[in-house]
Structures are given as structure tokens and as C-alpha cells.
Motif scaffolding. Structure first.
Motif: not given
Lengths: 414, 102
Positions: A91-100, A317-325
Motif C-alpha cells: 500500500a505504501n508503493g513499495e514492491e517486494l519480489q519473491y521466489d516463493i 519445492y526448494v529442493k526440486g522434489e515432487a510435492l507430497k499429496e
């Protein structure tokens, strides 16, 4: 340095910050959490505020205290999520970048969705108790109310904590009895469902309790409007229910930022994979708690169970492994039934609330779907558990993220 | 359990909802409607087709959804299927009763 961004520092977001801070290597990941509010509310306590069982101070604390060291906490509104740029505008105009990105923006009441609800009589003789302000205003009203027709009403599903309106009706019965004025109060429970609850087994138990407490029930009531001039609610089939005091659970909707960002369904809930909690649209976005559209209760217990599974999945996800369902929709709710008793329900996507014992199969000490004092003390103790264990992601003994099927009389959800 | 509908053996649950949509056809729908005191018109069938399509896309059915359907408004929906329109229309459509979530 990579960025993991959590939107919302409510129950789910705060738990995720506490889980992840020890799971992601600090040399590689910066965790940031954003919330517009300074105060963290103990939302289950809103049920008790109107009846003077809890005080204001018991349901709110400084949110910052619960964010772990090493997590960057920003108290600021969220303007827009831009998934195509992996960015969030504040709301204050700042932008945040994310990987996740983890969306934990919760749900809010939307009384403006029903004509006449949020009009001139709002907080005069039409109240909610799903907000702090609403619960306090209702408490002040109840303190001086001289009786009449009390209507406890649910607008439409899904709602946060679907048992709360029932509990409200049960506690109202006890409250007016204690004040010696139960004979002056006529209580009616009005729901869009076909019975008191969403699943048949629990519904039967609750229908029985309502009858025992002399609370009338109006089912299959889909509200069209509130006629606030003549004090009645009217549904699409022209059924009218008159009230002197209307306590309603308005439509629940996801945060407006979800709508602004074009990321929600009809009710601004984020389409989410129900077993992995990954967003259906973007693989680096996950959602948790009330903000998702997964078909289970919107409840703190659900967020708690989800948090354990989502933490594992973020690490994968970070390790590039399949997610567990693995998330099975597990919910576990104490239901206050008045007179110092409560019952407890435990269910998931597949199994409706059943009888049995909890958390230890065959032992308890708490009984499922049966009223008892032990269950009530469980509910009261839960406030301590919430502030001291749950938010801080301290494991709760014997309570697993997925539903334990032992010691229960199981029945499939039809 | 089995139930004879429109001269066919159909699998239904205890509330009478079809368990297998492949057993549904218009005659079955017609017969279920009749049991519920509803005589089907073109508008009824239009609504049924809409509900079936939503169901096959795994989209949740709700009164709110009807409002946005573009097929019918809620008042008309109540008029066509009096007394619990979503419950009755899904029964006739041969699809599960909406859970309206948990």
C-alpha cells in the motif's frame, strides 16, 4: 539471496513463518511476512466476548511478538499480487519480489452482499460476532437487552468455523438462563443447510441439542434480504423470520487483494490443490488457511494441519522434489454446547464427524461427538495452546496432521 | 441401493440421488421430477443441462452460482423447483446433492 514472502500474519501465516525459519537455510533464504494489522486476534475467542466470558485483552496481542527472529516483518497493507512478475505491491508503493509466495490472507465477512444487512440497523439490532468490533458491540447490546426474539443466522456457506453460530446459540441459551431471563428470550437458529450442520451424523447430534435447549430451527433458508424496517429476514422462497435481535454470520469472502489481483473464485478464495496446497495457477505460489478454496472447514485447526504439510512441501519445492499429496482435509473442532460442556468433532475430506475418542484411540480423554466437561476444558485450555504452542509451531502431542482413523467409528462422507 | 426409475434399475443413495451419472437419461430425469411433483418444461431442462455441465467441470454448485449463471435468476429457480431448488434440481439432474462445503 532468495525470497520467500508470506502474505498475512494471522493464524496460518504466523505458523508458516515459525515453521520455515528453521527449515530454510538462512544463508540462502530471506523470509518476509506482511500484514496490515498490528494486532493478532485470537479469533476463537470472539465467540466468548459477547457473553462476557472473555475480556477484550484475552483475545488480542501484539502480532510482532509471534513472528520469529530472523523473519522480516512488514506492517503494511497489500495492494496487488502480480504473479507474472513474481512481485507484490504494498500500500505504501513499495514492491517486494519473491521466489516463493505463500498466500495466507484469510477470509472476512461481507455483510454488504445481502441487501439491508449492512444498513442503518447494523450494530443496532443486527450484529455479527466474526469481527472484534462486532463481538464487542454485541456484548454491549446483550448486557442491556431485555429480551425478545433472538435469531442466530447463517447467510451462506462456506463460513469460517462452521460450528461457531451453533455454539453461539447454545451459549446464548446458557447466558440468558444465568441472567434469569431465558423465559423472555425466544431463540431461533436459521441456516441455509438442510440441518444444523454440514454432515448428517453431526447434524443429528446438533439437532438434538437444539431441541433439548428449546432453540427453534429453520433450515434450507437462503436469505434474499433483510427487511430492517420491519425486523425480519426474508428468503428466496418468501419465508419470513421476524427478529428483535439478529445475530448473523454474513457471507465470508477472501481478502479483496485476491480479487484485485484476479486470483480468486466467486468468493475471492484462491483455487488451490487440495492435497498439496499449491496454487492451481502458479507453481511458486501456495495458499493456506481460510484463503484457499479447498473443500474443508475454514478453521484454525485446519490451518495448523495444513501448515505441517505445506512446510514439507515448501522444503521439497526448494529442493526440486515432487510435492507430497498428503493433506486430507483434517479438521478438529471443539464445539461449546453451553452449561460448561462441549463436544469435539474430528473429520476430513473422506470421513464425516464420528464418535470415538481423541487424541488417543480408545483412551481419550476427550470424546468425539459427545458432550462432556473434559471437552469444555479442552476448549478453554486451547487459548493457551494457541498463543504458546500453535502459533509458534510447537508440535502438539498426539495430534497428527492427517486424521487418525483408529478409535473412531468411521463413516464415509456420502 | 437399487431403484426402478423409468423402467430401469438405477443405483441411488439413501436420499435417492443417482450414484452413477451414466445411468441417467431424460426419461429418468422426467420420472424423478414427477415423483417430486414437478412437470418439466424447456426452461427446467435448460437449468438441468447447466447444472450437469457445472458438475462435470467439477465446479461447486451454490445458490450464489445460480445468480451468476446467466441461465436463470434465483427467484425463477425457486419457482421452477419449489422447496429446496438446488436439492431437487440436482436430484433430477442425476448428480450428487451439493455439499455446500464443510
Amino acid at each position: 539471496m532468495k525470497n520467500l514472502l508470506i502474505l498475512g500474519a494471522g493464524t496460518a501465516g504466523t505458523m508458516m513463518a515459525n515453521h520455515l525459519v528453521s527449515k530454510l537455510p538462512k544463508s540462502e533464504w530471506q523470509i518476509t511476512i506482511v500484514d496490515q494489522h498490528k494486532t493478532h486476534y485470537y479469533q476463537p475467542g470472539f465467540l466468548f466476548l459477547p457473553f462476557d466470558i472473555y475480556t477484550e485483552d484475552q483475545v488480542k496481542k501484539d502480532g510482532k511478538k509471534y513472528i520469529p527472529k530472523g523473519v522480516n516483518y512488514i506492517q503494511q497493507g497489500i495492494e496487488l499480487i502480480r504473479p507474472e512478475n513474481n512481485a507484490v505491491d504494498l500500500a505504501n508503493g513499495e514492491e517486494l519480489q519473491y521466489d516463493i509466495l505463500i498466500i495466507a490472507t484469510g477470509s472476512n465477512i461481507a455483510p454488504e452482499e445481502v441487501e439491508g444487512m449492512n444498513g442503518p440497523k447494523w450494530q443496532e439490532n443486527i450484529f455479527d460476532f466474526y469481527t472484534y468490533d462486532g463481538a464487542v458491540a454485541l456484548r454491549n447490546k446483550l448486557r442491556e437487552w431485555e429480551g425478545g426474539r433472538l435469531v442466530v443466522h447463517v447467510t451462506e456457506m462456506p463460513i469460517k468455523c462452521p460450528v461457531a453460530p451453533l455454539e453461539f446459540a447454545f451459549l446464548a441459551d446458557t447466558y440468558f438462563k444465568k441472567k434469569g431471563m431465558r423465559d423472555k428470550v425466544d431463540i431461533t437458529y436459521v441456516t441455509p443447510l438442510g440441518g444444523a450442520f454440514t454432515t448428517p451424523r453431526a447434524s443429528k447430534a446438533f439437532d438434538h441439542l437444539l431441541e433439548e435447549k428449546n432453540i427453534k430451527e429453520v433450515t434450507d433458508f437462503n436469505i434474499e434480504r433483510v427487511d430492517y424496517e420491519n425486523n425480519k429476514i426474508i428468503d428466496y422462497a418468501e419465508v419470513e423470520v421476524p427478529y428483535d435481535l439478529l445475530v448473523t454470520v454474513p457471507t465470508n469472502m477472501g481478502n479483496a487483494v485476491i480479487e484485485r489481483s484476479g486470483m480468486g473464485d466467486d468468493l475471492n478464495f484462491v483455487p488451490t490443490h487440495k492435497a498439496t496446497l499449491q496454487s492451481k495457477e502458479h507453481e511458486n505460489i501456495f495458499a493456506i488457511g481460510d484463503a484457499t478454496n479447498v473443500p474443508t472447514s475454514k478453521a484454525g485447526s485446519v490451518a495448523h494441519f495444513e501448515a505441517e504439510i505445506l512446510t514439507d512441501n515448501i522444503v521439497r519445492y526448494v529442493k526440486g522434489e515432487a510435492l507430497k499429496e498428503e493433506f486430507d482435509g483434517h479438521a478438529n473442532c471443539f464445539v461449546e454446547t453451553g452449561n460448561g460442556k462441549a463436544l469435539l468433532i474430528d473429520f476430513n475430506y473422506e470421513h464425516q464427524p464420528v464418535e470415538g475418542t481423541f487424541p488417543l484411540p480408545g483412551i481419550g480423554p476427550m470424546k468425539l461427538l459427545r458432550e462432556s466437561r473434559a471437552n469444555h476444558w479442552g476448549k478453554m485450555a486451547f487459548k493457551w495452546v494457541y498463543w504458546n504452542m500453535l502459533l509458534k509451531a510447537v508440535p502438539i502431542p498426539f495430534v497428527s496432521a492427517t486424521m487418525n482413523e483408529k478409535g473412531k467409528k468411521l463413516e464415509e462422507v456420502s | 441401493m437399487k431403484k426402478a426409475i423409468a423402467n430401469k434399475e438405477i443405483d441411488v443413495n439413501e436420499e435417492g440421488y443417482l450414484l452413477d451419472f451414466s445411468q441417467w437419461n431424460k426419461e429418468v430425469g422426467e420420472s424423478l421430477a414427477e415423483e417430486n411433483g414437478i412437470s418439466m418444461t424447456d426452461k427446467h431442462w435448460e437449468v438441468i443441462a447447466y447444472l450437469q455441465e457445472k458438475h462435470h467441470k467439477e465446479e461447486a454448485l451454490s445458490i450464489r452460482g445460480i445468480k451468476k449463471s446467466g441461465v436463470i435468476n434465483i427467484k425463477e429457480f425457486y419457482a421452477l423447483f419449489p422447496g429446496g431448488p438446488l436439492k431437487k434440481s440436482t436430484l433430477i439432474a442425476g448428480i450428487p446433492k451439493p455439499k455446500s462445503c464443510i
